[in-house]
Design an enzyme around this catalytic site. Structure first.
Site, PDB file in Angstrom:
ATOM      1  N   GLU A 245     -24.175  -3.847  -9.865  1.00 23.37           N
ATOM      2  CA  GLU A 245     -24.774  -3.672  -8.633  1.00 23.37           C
ATOM      3  C   GLU A 245     -23.585  -3.040  -7.421  1.00 23.37           C
ATOM      4  O   GLU A 245     -22.432  -3.415  -7.522  1.00 23.37           O
ATOM      5  CB  GLU A 245     -25.103  -5.016  -8.001  1.00 23.37           C
ATOM      6  CG  GLU A 245     -25.991  -5.081  -6.897  1.00 23.37           C
ATOM      7  CD  GLU A 245     -27.737  -4.854  -7.449  1.00 23.37           C
ATOM      8  OE1 GLU A 245     -27.858  -5.124  -8.853  1.00 23.37           O
ATOM      9  OE2 GLU A 245     -28.401  -5.083  -6.574  1.00 23.37           O
TER      10      GLU A 245
ATOM     11  N   TYR B 248     -19.927  -4.390  -8.517  1.00 23.39           N
ATOM     12  CA  TYR B 248     -19.795  -5.589  -9.551  1.00 23.39           C
ATOM     13  C   TYR B 248     -20.604  -5.414 -10.758  1.00 23.39           C
ATOM     14  O   TYR B 248     -21.813  -5.155 -10.641  1.00 23.39           O
ATOM     15  CB  TYR B 248     -20.158  -6.888  -8.759  1.00 23.39           C
ATOM     16  CG  TYR B 248     -19.348  -7.280  -7.620  1.00 23.39           C
ATOM     17  CD1 TYR B 248     -18.335  -8.156  -8.310  1.00 23.39           C
ATOM     18  CD2 TYR B 248     -19.479  -7.180  -6.360  1.00 23.39           C
ATOM     19  CE1 TYR B 248     -17.436  -8.808  -7.138  1.00 23.39           C
ATOM     20  CE2 TYR B 248     -18.587  -7.881  -5.276  1.00 23.39           C
ATOM     21  CZ  TYR B 248     -17.560  -8.201  -5.905  1.00 23.39           C
ATOM     22  OH  TYR B 248     -16.738  -8.951  -4.981  1.00 23.39           O
TER      23      TYR B 248
ATOM     24  N   ASP C  18     -27.217  -8.160  -3.232  1.00 26.49           N
ATOM     25  CA  ASP C  18     -28.234  -7.424  -2.591  1.00 26.49           C
ATOM     26  C   ASP C  18     -27.763  -5.892  -2.364  1.00 26.49           C
ATOM     27  O   ASP C  18     -27.173  -5.610  -1.345  1.00 26.49           O
ATOM     28  CB  ASP C  18     -28.473  -8.027  -1.288  1.00 26.49           C
ATOM     29  CG  ASP C  18     -29.809  -7.746  -1.019  1.00 26.49           C
ATOM     30  OD1 ASP C  18     -30.680  -7.079  -1.761  1.00 26.49           O
ATOM     31  OD2 ASP C  18     -30.568  -8.138   0.134  1.00 26.49           O
TER      32      ASP C  18
ATOM     33  N   LYS D   5     -26.892 -13.347  -7.016  1.00 32.13           N
ATOM     34  CA  LYS D   5     -27.628 -12.234  -7.059  1.00 32.13           C
ATOM     35  C   LYS D   5     -27.433 -11.149  -5.924  1.00 32.13           C
ATOM     36  O   LYS D   5     -27.835 -11.446  -4.687  1.00 32.13           O
ATOM     37  CB  LYS D   5     -29.184 -12.494  -7.220  1.00 32.13           C
ATOM     38  CG  LYS D   5     -29.971 -10.885  -7.328  1.00 32.13           C
ATOM     39  CD  LYS D   5     -31.435 -11.720  -7.586  1.00 32.13           C
ATOM     40  CE  LYS D   5     -32.030 -10.195  -8.118  1.00 32.13           C
ATOM     41  NZ  LYS D   5     -32.314  -9.147  -6.513  1.00 32.13           N
TER      42      LYS D   5
ATOM     43  N   ASP E 244       0.593  -1.218   0.028  1.00 32.17           N
ATOM     44  CA  ASP E 244      -0.002  -0.047  -0.116  1.00 32.17           C
ATOM     45  C   ASP E 244       0.871   1.323  -0.088  1.00 32.17           C
ATOM     46  O   ASP E 244       0.351   2.475  -0.521  1.00 32.17           O
ATOM     47  CB  ASP E 244      -0.965   0.204   1.182  1.00 32.17           C
ATOM     48  CG  ASP E 244      -1.757  -1.040   1.160  1.00 32.17           C
ATOM     49  OD1 ASP E 244      -1.940  -1.798   0.025  1.00 32.17           O
ATOM     50  OD2 ASP E 244      -2.733  -1.289   2.234  1.00 32.17           O
ATOM     51  N   ALA E 245       1.835   1.279   0.812  1.00 32.77           N
ATOM     52  CA  ALA E 245       2.731   2.208   0.977  1.00 32.77           C
ATOM     53  C   ALA E 245       3.327   2.797  -0.534  1.00 32.77           C
ATOM     54  O   ALA E 245       3.459   3.996  -0.743  1.00 32.77           O
ATOM     55  CB  ALA E 245       3.910   2.143   2.000  1.00 32.77           C
TER      56      ALA E 245
ATOM     57  N   TYR F  73       1.909   2.311  -3.422  1.00 32.61           N
ATOM     58  CA  TYR F  73       0.687   2.643  -4.240  1.00 32.61           C
ATOM     59  C   TYR F  73       0.729   4.174  -3.774  1.00 32.61           C
ATOM     60  O   TYR F  73       0.448   5.178  -4.578  1.00 32.61           O
ATOM     61  CB  TYR F  73      -0.179   1.949  -3.644  1.00 32.61           C
ATOM     62  CG  TYR F  73      -1.713   2.344  -4.669  1.00 32.61           C
ATOM     63  CD1 TYR F  73      -1.951   2.090  -5.869  1.00 32.61           C
ATOM     64  CD2 TYR F  73      -2.500   3.289  -3.886  1.00 32.61           C
ATOM     65  CE1 TYR F  73      -3.350   2.507  -6.371  1.00 32.61           C
ATOM     66  CE2 TYR F  73      -3.668   3.670  -4.477  1.00 32.61           C
ATOM     67  CZ  TYR F  73      -4.193   3.230  -5.684  1.00 32.61           C
ATOM     68  OH  TYR F  73      -5.420   3.566  -6.256  1.00 32.61           O
TER      69      TYR F  73
ATOM     70  N   CYS G 198     -34.554 -18.311  40.967  1.00 29.26           N
ATOM     71  CA  CYS G 198     -34.310 -18.583  42.176  1.00 29.26           C
ATOM     72  C   CYS G 198     -34.505 -17.191  43.388  1.00 29.26           C
ATOM     73  O   CYS G 198     -34.355 -17.256  44.458  1.00 29.26           O
ATOM     74  CB  CYS G 198     -32.950 -18.812  42.636  1.00 29.26           C
ATOM     75  SG  CYS G 198     -31.699 -17.823  42.064  1.00 29.26           S
TER      76      CYS G 198
ATOM     77  N   LYS H  92     -34.537 -17.430  -6.280  1.00 35.36           N
ATOM     78  CA  LYS H  92     -34.292 -16.674  -4.728  1.00 35.36           C
ATOM     79  C   LYS H  92     -34.031 -17.609  -3.717  1.00 35.36           C
ATOM     80  O   LYS H  92     -34.817 -18.783  -3.752  1.00 35.36           O
ATOM     81  CB  LYS H  92     -35.561 -15.879  -4.388  1.00 35.36           C
ATOM     82  CG  LYS H  92     -35.934 -14.391  -5.419  1.00 35.36           C
ATOM     83  CD  LYS H  92     -34.723 -13.563  -5.429  1.00 35.36           C
ATOM     84  CE  LYS H  92     -34.988 -12.212  -5.102  1.00 35.36           C
ATOM     85  NZ  LYS H  92     -36.182 -11.542  -4.667  1.00 35.36           N
TER      86      LYS H  92
ATOM     87  N   LYS I  26     -28.532 -16.811 -16.869  1.00 37.25           N
ATOM     88  CA  LYS I  26     -28.770 -16.061 -18.163  1.00 37.25           C
ATOM     89  C   LYS I  26     -28.446 -16.897 -19.265  1.00 37.25           C
ATOM     90  O   LYS I  26     -27.426 -17.594 -19.052  1.00 37.25           O
ATOM     91  CB  LYS I  26     -28.022 -14.783 -18.086  1.00 37.25           C
ATOM     92  CG  LYS I  26     -28.103 -13.793 -17.061  1.00 37.25           C
ATOM     93  CD  LYS I  26     -27.390 -12.597 -17.452  1.00 37.25           C
ATOM     94  CE  LYS I  26     -28.052 -11.153 -16.330  1.00 37.25           C
ATOM     95  NZ  LYS I  26     -26.898 -10.197 -16.225  1.00 37.25           N
TER      96      LYS I  26
ATOM     97  N   CYS J 275     -29.076 -21.457  42.591  1.00 38.42           N
ATOM     98  CA  CYS J 275     -30.209 -21.309  41.541  1.00 38.42           C
ATOM     99  C   CYS J 275     -30.382 -22.477  40.836  1.00 38.42           C
ATOM    100  O   CYS J 275     -29.511 -23.054  40.056  1.00 38.42           O
ATOM    101  CB  CYS J 275     -29.788 -20.080  40.748  1.00 38.42           C
ATOM    102  SG  CYS J 275     -30.919 -19.922  39.146  1.00 38.42           S
TER     103      CYS J 275
ATOM    104  N   CYS K 277     -33.648 -12.791  40.134  1.00 39.02           N
ATOM    105  CA  CYS K 277     -33.648 -14.033  39.456  1.00 39.02           C
ATOM    106  C   CYS K 277     -35.241 -14.596  39.271  1.00 39.02           C
ATOM    107  O   CYS K 277     -35.655 -14.777  40.111  1.00 39.02           O
ATOM    108  CB  CYS K 277     -32.763 -15.146  39.769  1.00 39.02           C
ATOM    109  SG  CYS K 277     -32.899 -16.520  38.934  1.00 39.02           S
TER     110      CYS K 277
ATOM    111  N   GLU L 235     -24.694 -16.535 -11.945  1.00 33.00           N
ATOM    112  CA  GLU L 235     -23.903 -15.756 -10.895  1.00 33.00           C
ATOM    113  C   GLU L 235     -24.583 -15.509  -9.661  1.00 33.00           C
ATOM    114  O   GLU L 235     -25.717 -15.722  -9.721  1.00 33.00           O
ATOM    115  CB  GLU L 235     -23.438 -14.455 -11.536  1.00 33.00           C
ATOM    116  CG  GLU L 235     -24.711 -13.585 -12.155  1.00 33.00           C
ATOM    117  CD  GLU L 235     -24.275 -12.226 -12.475  1.00 33.00           C
ATOM    118  OE1 GLU L 235     -23.265 -11.997 -12.963  1.00 33.00           O
ATOM    119  OE2 GLU L 235     -25.383 -11.637 -12.708  1.00 33.00           O
TER     120      GLU L 235
ATOM    121  N   CYS M 287     -27.462 -13.717  37.487  1.00 29.22           N
ATOM    122  CA  CYS M 287     -28.460 -13.974  38.784  1.00 29.22           C
ATOM    123  C   CYS M 287     -26.944 -14.280  39.636  1.00 29.22           C
ATOM    124  O   CYS M 287     -26.311 -15.065  39.408  1.00 29.22           O
ATOM    125  CB  CYS M 287     -29.131 -15.249  38.508  1.00 29.22           C
ATOM    126  SG  CYS M 287     -29.611 -16.408  40.204  1.00 29.22           S
TER     127      CYS M 287
HETATM  128  O1  JCF Z   1     -26.779  -9.231  -8.874  1.00 35.45           O
HETATM  129  C1  JCF Z   1     -27.869  -8.502  -9.070  1.00 35.45           C
HETATM  130  N1  JCF Z   1     -28.839  -8.107  -8.312  1.00 35.45           N
HETATM  131  C2  JCF Z   1     -28.234  -8.583 -10.515  1.00 35.45           C
HETATM  132  C3  JCF Z   1     -29.437  -8.129 -10.945  1.00 35.45           C
HETATM  133  C4  JCF Z   1     -27.598  -9.682 -11.326  1.00 35.45           C
HETATM  134  C5  JCF Z   1     -28.059  -9.626 -12.688  1.00 35.45           C
HETATM  135  O2  JCF Z   1     -27.203 -10.090 -13.675  1.00 35.45           O
HETATM  136  C6  JCF Z   1     -28.888  -8.816 -13.204  1.00 35.45           C
HETATM  137  C7  JCF Z   1     -29.856  -8.075 -12.495  1.00 35.45           C
HETATM  138  C8  JCF Z   1     -30.799  -7.401 -13.124  1.00 35.45           C
HETATM  139  C9  JCF Z   1     -31.184  -7.284 -14.264  1.00 35.45           C
HETATM  140  N2  JCF Z   1     -29.212  -8.821 -14.616  1.00 35.45           N
HETATM  141  C10 JCF Z   1     -30.257  -8.251 -15.116  1.00 35.45           C
HETATM  142  C11 JCF Z   1     -30.374  -8.374 -16.685  1.00 35.45           C
END
Ligand code: JCF
Length: 671
Positions: free
Chosen positions: A175, A225, A119, A117, A35-36, A38, A413, A316, A292, A434, A410, A115, A428
């Site tokens: 995302e 990502y 959040d 999904k 890091d240093a 960089y 007891c 999901k 996909k 107890c 308690c 892959e 307690c």
């Molecule tokens: O990681 C996700 N939340 C995610 C959302 C990943 C994907 O490949 C997506 C998406 C939303 C739409 N692909 C599409 C087409």
């Protein structure tokens, strides 16, 4: 002022270097320089730009945080709408999705790109001639918000694409997320500053990107990502989604490490199972996986229905958080007297199981949540972690709901409850007076990893304590078969079996015996370490604070607790009685004196072993002076791999920690 040629060249060189190392660090996750070093390059560039301001270009790595706070975000139109995904909640729905695609395409088997999904928050990035021109939120899919100056602060987003061959106009989508560790850190920082905390990483990511002041966003641990293309003009990209992702990675965008190509519905379901098993080990939250259709020509042939593509679907995971009603708050007393408030809930299906109790941890947590009887609460169950109440839906609170107070005495007891300075738990003070503490102490004593008495379950222990037959752990060996047979739901056979099981348990190991005593701060690992270090009970009982701290991993607090335990005449008496009843173990040769090759080595066990249980392997290693820990780190010396290993194997490979199979382990143990 004109800029000298060599300065201009040096600035260009530095930018290239910094972009390259930034990519190695934030996108590929494999830095090559400290890091240093960089930081030094970045400072040198900053210095040159300060001296010659005409050098500054917007895509310079020094320009991530520059802009002034905005008054409001501008609206952005997505020329190619940002679609959402259809959902599948079970294997049948995945099979239906696959069957429909096969029928439309007239194919026997379809290749999918799979892959996790993530959040987080969907973001569009627009690159023109390789330079990041615009970042926007998804919004309603057609109109989003211009968050360019905020996305510029995210290090895993390149301000300029690497390499060559990218289209003149390249929009990518992905995302923006916050990893769990970053989220915890951010919340701790927010709490310290007395500012509002976030309920989950997703909200934290969204809140951080919607800041009008980019300096605030810059201080938030966001990552990006990339999951696919948007608008493309003036150039071509590969005809398979997986290859396109690989190309985007070469151009400097972060692509999820878990993405893979799979075949047919079964391939998708196998991938789902693999990710589900890995879910808790990932650094960030995911709420499912995405499949996909891999070939772009097949994607085009399938097209769209309403707002979602026919060529992709989100499968999901069961939700890890659900809402339900808190019916009541009970207080449980544990083995050490700690009072744990427990929420009794209206049953709710969460994290794949039905939950009707959730822990509220302690007084501070109740105050932090401000949870009251009758509240609507959010319950979380992630992996094998015990369910907990994570927040209260205040809008749904009924009028007149009263604050909860921990009892001052308690509930079992009636002894006084105290909370020591610096401790989270209220306790307690009844000790073994107890009944609740006594019951827990006995249940611990007979449990599988301690004395391992078969058939002495919770209900029996309750009866033994409530009837007064058992006052301390040594009493369990003094009960006759007739006395057992007289208890509720005990026949002659069960009583005979129990007496036999008790007799059998008397042959134990020194480590198990120490663990069974239930000394505060002495868990299973420490117990076995102490056994290996001291070799005999007399040596252990005679050890002073300093000698105790010479055992591996024993610090001042553990040593203090052991001293206190053996100083109590009552405890010495119980130990004498146990020995008099015939509890015994083979003498240990202390590891320290044996010069074992395994002394001090650190092991992690994963998967099922054939010739012994994991507990037995653990005990054997500890007896030879080795340490056994739960998770793999750079300090781990060996990871032992059994059948169906978990994510620890991946971690070992990632950190290049040596692995052993069962044969290798047995050889080491024999040495
Ligand atoms: O990681 C996700 N939340 C995610 C959302 C990943 C994907 O490949 C997506 C998406 C939303 C739409 N692909 C599409 C087409």
């Amino acid at each position: 002022m004109t800029i000298p040629r060599d300065v201009e060249r040096r600035a260009a060189e530095l930018r290239k270097q910094i972009e390259h190392h930034n990519y190695l660090y934030y996108v590929l996750d494999s830095p090559e320089i400290p890091d240093a070093e960089y930081d030094r390059m970045l400072r040198e560039l900053q210095h040159l730009e300060d001296e010659f301001p005409a050098l500054v270009i917007p895509e310079s790595p020094t320009q991530r945080v520059g802009a002034q706070p905005l008054k409001q975000f501008n609206e952005v139109r997505h020329e190619l709408p940002m679609l959402s995904l259809g959902n599948a909640f079970n294997p049948d729905e995945v099979a239906d999705f696959d069957r429909r695609a096969r029928e439309r395409l007239g194919e026997d088997e379809i290749e999918y790109a799979a892959e996790p999904k993530l959040d987080g928050l969907a973001i569009s990035l627009l690159y023109e001639n390789g330079v990041l021109m615009r970042g926007a939120t998804r919004g309603d899919g057609t109109w989003g918000e211009d968050v360019t100056q905020n996305v510029r602060t995210i290090e895993s987003i390149p301000l300029r694409l690497l390499g060559s061959g990218y289209p003149a106009v390249l929009e990518v989508r992905g995302e923006a997320i916050m990893a769990r560790a970053g989220f915890e850190l951010l919340n701790a920082r927010q709490r310290d500053k007395g500012e509002k905390t976030f309920v989950n990483p997703r909200n934290a990511a969204a809140g951080s990107l919607r800041q009008l002041d980019p300096r605030i966003t810059a201080a938030r641990p966001l990552q990006f990502y990339c999951y696919g293309p948007g608008r493309i003009d003036g150039g071509t990209v590969p005809g398979r989604h997986s290859e396109l992702l690989a190309r985007l990675r070469e151009w400097g965008l972060r692509i999820n490490e878990e993405s893979a190509v799979v075949h047919g519905a079964q391939g998708c379901l196998d991938y789902y199972a693999r990710l589900a098993a890995k879910r808790d080990a990932l650094a960030y939250d995911i709420d499912g996986v995405v499949y996909k259709v891999n070939r772009a020509d097949q994607q085009r042939a399938l097209g769209f229905v309403s707002r979602a593509p026919r060529w992709a679907i989100a499968h999901k995971f069961p939700a890890q958080e659900e809402m339900t009603r808190l019916l009541d708050i009970d207080v449980q007393v544990g083995r050490t007297g700690a009072l744990t408030p427990v929420a009794r809930l209206e049953s709710v299906f969460v994290g794949g199981v039905t939950v009707s109790n959730a822990t509220l941890h302690n007084q501070d947590e109740i105050e932090r949540l401000d949870v009251r009887k009758g509240d609507t609460v959010v319950v979380r169950r992630a992996g094998d972690v015990i369910p907990e109440v994570v927040s209260v839906v205040k809008e749904k609170r009924r009028r007149g709901a009263r604050r909860f107070r921990m009892p001052t005495h308690c509930p079992v007891c009636g002894s006084e409850v105290v909370r020591l300075e610096g401790e989270a738990a209220a306790r307690c003070t009844g000790g073994l007076f107890c009944a609740a503490q006594r019951k827990q102490a006995i249940r611990h004593f007979v449990s599988r990893r301690a004395m391992d008495v078969d058939g002495l379950g919770e209900k029996l222990v309750e009866q033994l304590v409530d009837s007064g037959l058992v006052r301390n752990v040594s009493d369990v060996y003094r009960i006759s078969q007739q006395q057992f047979a007289a208890l509720e739901r005990m026949g002659e056979t069960s009583a005979a079996n129990l007496v036999a099981a008790l007799e059998k348990s008397k042959s134990t190991t020194f480590g198990r015996f120490i663990f069974a005593l239930g000394i505060r701060q002495v868990g299973e690992t420490t117990a076995h370490t102490l056994a290996a270090h001291f070799g005999t009970l007399d040596a252990l009982m005679a050890a002073d604070d300093e000698q105790l701290q010479q055992a591996p991993d024993v610090g001042p607090i553990v040593a203090q607790s052991i001293c206190t335990f053996f100083a109590q005449p009552h405890n010495r008496e119980v130990i004498e009685n146990l020995r008099a009843s015939g509890v015994h173990w083979p003498a240990e040769t202390p590891a320290v004196t044996r010069g074992s090759v395994l002394a001090g080595k650190s092991f992690v066990l994963t998967g099922t072993l054939e010739s012994m249980t994991r507990d037995a392997a653990k005990a054997a290693l500890i007896a030879r002076g080795a340490k056994v820990t739960a998770s793999v780190s750079k300090k781990t010396d060996y990871v032992v791999i059994g059948e169906n290993p978990g994510s620890k194997l991946d971690k070992a490979q990632q950190l290049e920690v040596p692995t052993l199979d069962e044969t290798g382990l047995l050889k080491l143990l024999e040495r």
